[in-house]
Design a protein around this motif. Structure first.
Motif, mmCIF file in Angstrom:
data_model
loop_
_atom_site.group_PDB
_atom_site.id
_atom_site.type_symbol
_atom_site.label_atom_id
_atom_site.label_comp_id
_atom_site.label_asym_id
_atom_site.label_seq_id
_atom_site.Cartn_x
_atom_site.Cartn_y
_atom_site.Cartn_z
ATOM 1 N N ALA A 154 0.825 -1.206 0.000
ATOM 2 C CA ALA A 154 0.000 0.000 0.000
ATOM 3 C C ALA A 154 0.861 1.258 0.000
ATOM 4 C CB ALA A 154 -0.919 0.015 1.224
ATOM 5 N N THR A 155 0.384 2.281 -0.691
ATOM 6 C CA THR A 155 0.951 3.627 -0.572
ATOM 7 C C THR A 155 0.317 4.272 0.650
ATOM 8 O OG1 THR A 155 1.200 3.820 -2.965
ATOM 9 C CG2 THR A 155 1.211 5.866 -1.693
ATOM 10 N N VAL A 156 1.128 4.665 1.620
ATOM 11 C CA VAL A 156 0.617 5.229 2.871
ATOM 12 C C VAL A 156 1.033 6.692 2.958
ATOM 13 C CG1 VAL A 156 0.622 5.076 5.391
ATOM 14 C CG2 VAL A 156 0.758 2.977 4.012
ATOM 15 N N VAL A 157 0.035 7.571 3.152
ATOM 16 C CA VAL A 157 0.296 9.000 3.355
ATOM 17 C C VAL A 157 -0.221 9.350 4.747
ATOM 18 C CG1 VAL A 157 -0.015 11.344 2.492
ATOM 19 C CG2 VAL A 157 -0.049 9.414 0.893
ATOM 20 N N MET A 158 0.671 9.735 5.618
ATOM 21 C CA MET A 158 0.337 9.935 7.030
ATOM 22 C C MET A 158 0.592 11.384 7.431
ATOM 23 S SD MET A 158 2.343 8.194 10.269
ATOM 24 C CE MET A 158 3.913 8.755 9.578
ATOM 25 N N VAL A 159 -0.449 12.069 7.852
ATOM 26 C CA VAL A 159 -0.300 13.391 8.455
ATOM 27 C C VAL A 159 0.131 13.197 9.906
ATOM 28 C CG1 VAL A 159 -1.552 15.415 9.295
ATOM 29 C CG2 VAL A 159 -1.938 14.605 6.976
ATOM 30 N N THR A 160 1.190 13.874 10.316
ATOM 31 C CA THR A 160 1.648 13.721 11.698
ATOM 32 C C THR A 160 2.356 14.981 12.191
ATOM 33 O OG1 THR A 160 2.966 12.357 13.198
ATOM 34 C CG2 THR A 160 3.846 12.652 10.974
ATOM 35 N N HIS A 161 2.191 15.244 13.485
ATOM 36 C CA HIS A 161 2.969 16.289 14.148
ATOM 37 C C HIS A 161 4.247 15.709 14.749
ATOM 38 C CE1 HIS A 161 -0.737 18.838 14.167
ATOM 39 N NE2 HIS A 161 0.147 19.807 14.143
ATOM 40 N N SER A 162 4.330 14.389 14.789
ATOM 41 C CA SER A 162 5.432 13.719 15.465
ATOM 42 C C SER A 162 6.636 13.561 14.545
ATOM 43 C CB SER A 162 4.980 12.344 15.968
ATOM 44 O OG SER A 162 6.077 11.565 16.372
ATOM 45 N N GLU A 163 7.734 14.203 14.892
ATOM 46 C CA GLU A 163 8.960 14.035 14.107
ATOM 47 C C GLU A 163 9.469 12.599 14.209
ATOM 48 O OE1 GLU A 163 10.607 15.887 11.979
ATOM 49 O OE2 GLU A 163 9.257 17.603 12.142
ATOM 50 N N GLU A 164 9.228 11.959 15.350
ATOM 51 C CA GLU A 164 9.643 10.564 15.523
ATOM 52 C C GLU A 164 8.907 9.672 14.526
ATOM 53 O OE1 GLU A 164 9.754 7.054 18.962
ATOM 54 O OE2 GLU A 164 9.088 9.082 19.464
ATOM 55 N N ASN A 165 7.598 9.863 14.402
ATOM 56 C CA ASN A 165 6.834 9.084 13.427
ATOM 57 C C ASN A 165 7.261 9.422 12.001
ATOM 58 O OD1 ASN A 165 5.409 7.802 15.435
ATOM 59 N ND2 ASN A 165 3.569 9.068 15.222
ATOM 60 N N ALA A 166 7.522 10.700 11.767
ATOM 61 C CA ALA A 166 7.920 11.112 10.416
ATOM 62 C C ALA A 166 9.211 10.428 9.985
ATOM 63 C CB ALA A 166 8.081 12.631 10.362
ATOM 64 N N ARG A 167 10.109 10.208 10.923
ATOM 65 C CA ARG A 167 11.381 9.558 10.594
ATOM 66 C C ARG A 167 11.188 8.096 10.179
ATOM 67 N NH1 ARG A 167 13.346 12.957 14.842
ATOM 68 N NH2 ARG A 167 12.984 11.322 16.388
ATOM 69 N N GLU A 168 10.025 7.526 10.490
ATOM 70 C CA GLU A 168 9.734 6.149 10.072
ATOM 71 C C GLU A 168 9.368 6.084 8.587
ATOM 72 O OE1 GLU A 168 9.923 3.428 11.943
ATOM 73 O OE2 GLU A 168 10.352 4.400 13.857
ATOM 74 N N ALA A 169 9.050 7.231 7.999
ATOM 75 C CA ALA A 169 8.607 7.262 6.598
ATOM 76 C C ALA A 169 9.806 7.206 5.653
ATOM 77 C CB ALA A 169 7.805 8.526 6.336
ATOM 78 N N GLU A 170 9.535 6.752 4.430
ATOM 79 C CA GLU A 170 10.563 6.758 3.388
ATOM 80 C C GLU A 170 10.783 8.172 2.854
ATOM 81 O OE1 GLU A 170 10.142 3.410 0.432
ATOM 82 O OE2 GLU A 170 8.370 3.041 1.667
ATOM 83 N N ARG A 171 9.701 8.943 2.818
ATOM 84 C CA ARG A 171 9.801 10.317 2.330
ATOM 85 C C ARG A 171 8.992 11.241 3.218
ATOM 86 N NH1 ARG A 171 8.649 11.766 -3.599
ATOM 87 N NH2 ARG A 171 9.251 13.750 -2.645
#
Length: 220
Positions: free
Chosen positions: A192-209
C-alpha cells in the motif's frame, strides 16, 4: 510509478470572518508502495491536502490524478471504498456496531456476502491483534489503541491500494502509538501507498519520504 499525482492544486474555504487559502498551487507525485509523512505546523495545509487526496474535498484549481485518472471523473465514493482508505485520529467507528460489524461494513458496501465479509473481517482483526474475544464488543468497550486497530483492520479487510492516515497516533500514548505505526508500516510492506499526516517528528522519521508544508505550500 505515481499512484497519486497532485497537479497545481489550490483550495480555500471560508470561515465566519475570512477566506483561508489552505493549499496554494501544490504539486507532487506519490509513488506506489511508498510510506510518506506529511508534516507541518497547525494551519500549514497538510490535513486539507489529505482531504483532497481522499476526495473529501474538490480542488478549486488544478487536479488530482489517481493511476492516471482525474478524481473529478470518477465516483469518489467507490474510490474510497475500493482504492483509498482513510484512517482518522478519532477512529470514526460506528458506536452501535460491534467490532466485527465495523470492519465488515465497507465490505458490505462492496456487496460481499455476509459470510465472506465476516470471514475477511475476522482475518483482518486477527492480524491487528484483536482475537475472537473482541469481535462482539462495542467500540466504547475498547481502549483508544484498540479502536485505532479496528480502524486499521477495516483498511486491511478491503485491501486498499492507498491508505490516508490523519494523525493516526494523535490520541494515543507512546506504546499504542508505536503499535499503530508498526501496523501502518506493515500495510506499506504489503504494497500500500501510505500518506500519514503527523505532528510527530519521531513518526515522520519512520517514513521513506517526508513532505513538509508551510502556509499552504510544499517546502520539500
Amino acid at each position: 510509478m505515481s499512484v497519486l499525482s497532485v497537479q497545481s492544486v489550490s483550495y480555500s474555504y471560508k470561515t465566519k470572518y475570512q477566506t483561508v487559502q489552505a493549499v496554494k498551487d501544490v504539486s507532487c507525485d506519490l509513488s506506489a508502495g511508498t510510506l510518506y509523512a506529511l508534516v507541518g505546523k497547525s494551519g500549514s495545509g497538510k490535513t486539507t491536502l489529505l482531504s483532497l487526496l481522499a476526495g473529501l474535498d474538490t480542488p478549486q484549481s488544478g487536479d488530482i490524478m489517481v493511476n492516471g485518472q482525474s478524481l473529478r471523473e470518477i465516483d469518489v465514493d467507490i474510490y474510497r471504498r475500493k482504492q483509498a482508505s482513510v484512517i482518522y485520529q478519532s477512529y470514526n467507528l460506528f458506536p452501535l456496531m460491534t467490532v466485527c460489524e465495523n470492519v465488515m461494513y465497507p465490505l458490505k458496501l462492496l456487496r460481499h456476502s455476509d459470510a465472506d465479509a465476516k470471514k475477511e473481517a475476522q482475518i483482518a482483526l486477527e492480524k491487528v491483534g484483536l482475537g475472537e474475544s473482541y469481535w462482539k464488543r462495542l467500540p466504547a468497550m475498547l481502549s483508544g489503541g484498540e479502536q485505532q486497530r479496528v480502524a486499521i483492520a477495516r483498511t486491511l479487510a478491503v485491501h486498499a491500494q492507498i491508505v490516508l492516515a490523519d494523525e493516526p497516533t494523535g490520541n494515543l500514548d507512546s506504546t499504542n502509538g508505536n503499535e499503530v505505526m508498526s501496523l501502518l508500516k506493515e500495510l506499506n510492506r504489503d504494497g500500500a501507498t501510505v500518506v500519514m499526516v503527523t505532528h510527530s517528528e519521531e513518526n515522520a522519521r519512520e517514513a521513506e519520504r517526508i513532505i513538509r508544508m508551510m502556509d499552504g505550500y510544499i517546502l520539500t
